[in-house]
Design an enzyme around this catalytic site. Structure first.
Site, PDB file in Angstrom:
ATOM      1  N   CYS A 116     -19.657  17.102 -35.734  1.00 46.62           N
ATOM      2  CA  CYS A 116     -20.447  16.008 -35.169  1.00 46.62           C
ATOM      3  C   CYS A 116     -21.325  16.855 -34.195  1.00 46.62           C
ATOM      4  O   CYS A 116     -21.086  17.450 -32.978  1.00 46.62           O
ATOM      5  CB  CYS A 116     -19.419  15.210 -34.304  1.00 46.62           C
ATOM      6  SG  CYS A 116     -20.553  14.326 -33.012  1.00 46.62           S
ATOM      7  N   CYS A 119     -21.512  15.464 -30.456  1.00 48.80           N
ATOM      8  CA  CYS A 119     -20.098  15.891 -29.523  1.00 48.80           C
ATOM      9  C   CYS A 119     -20.601  17.122 -29.180  1.00 48.80           C
ATOM     10  O   CYS A 119     -20.007  17.500 -28.052  1.00 48.80           O
ATOM     11  CB  CYS A 119     -19.027  15.817 -30.885  1.00 48.80           C
ATOM     12  SG  CYS A 119     -18.628  14.291 -31.580  1.00 48.80           S
TER      13      CYS A 119
END
Length: 105
Positions: free
Chosen positions: A30, A33
């Site tokens: 991600c 993230c």
């Protein structure tokens, strides 16, 4: 480095914690993230006396993510007294995350 929690340790590390815990639901693949991670590290130091910030990899720990309905990542959820009290989804600027933490305390 933020503490990593797992499905197995979630109850003890988050739900039974003696202060609020911000859980960063994330995954290795991600991009957003990875952007929010260093910001959370800074905020973890800034608010160390008030809140603990931990990370839960949803790929390695799908049960907890499923239990709390995490459908998008990053999802940041503050748990207080064993209950989720507030969540924000997606990468946020440091100022917004600081306000998020403060409003959850």
């Amino acid at each position: 480095m933020s503490k990593a929690v797992t499905d197995a340790s979630f109850d003890a590390d988050v739900l039974k914690a003696d202060k609020p815990v911000l859980v960063d639901f994330w995954a290795e693949w991600c991009g957003p993230c990875k952007k929010v991670s260093p910001v959370l590290e800074e905020l973890g130091q800034q608010y160390a006396d008030q809140v603990e910030i931990v990370k839960l990899n949803i790929d390695d720990n799908p049960n907890t993510a499923r239990t709390y309905g995490v459908m998008s990542i990053p999802t940041l959820t503050v748990f207080k007294d064993g209950e989720p009290v507030q969540s924000v989804i997606g990468a946020q600027p440091k100022s917004a995350l600081a306000k998020f933490i403060e409003s959850s305390l």
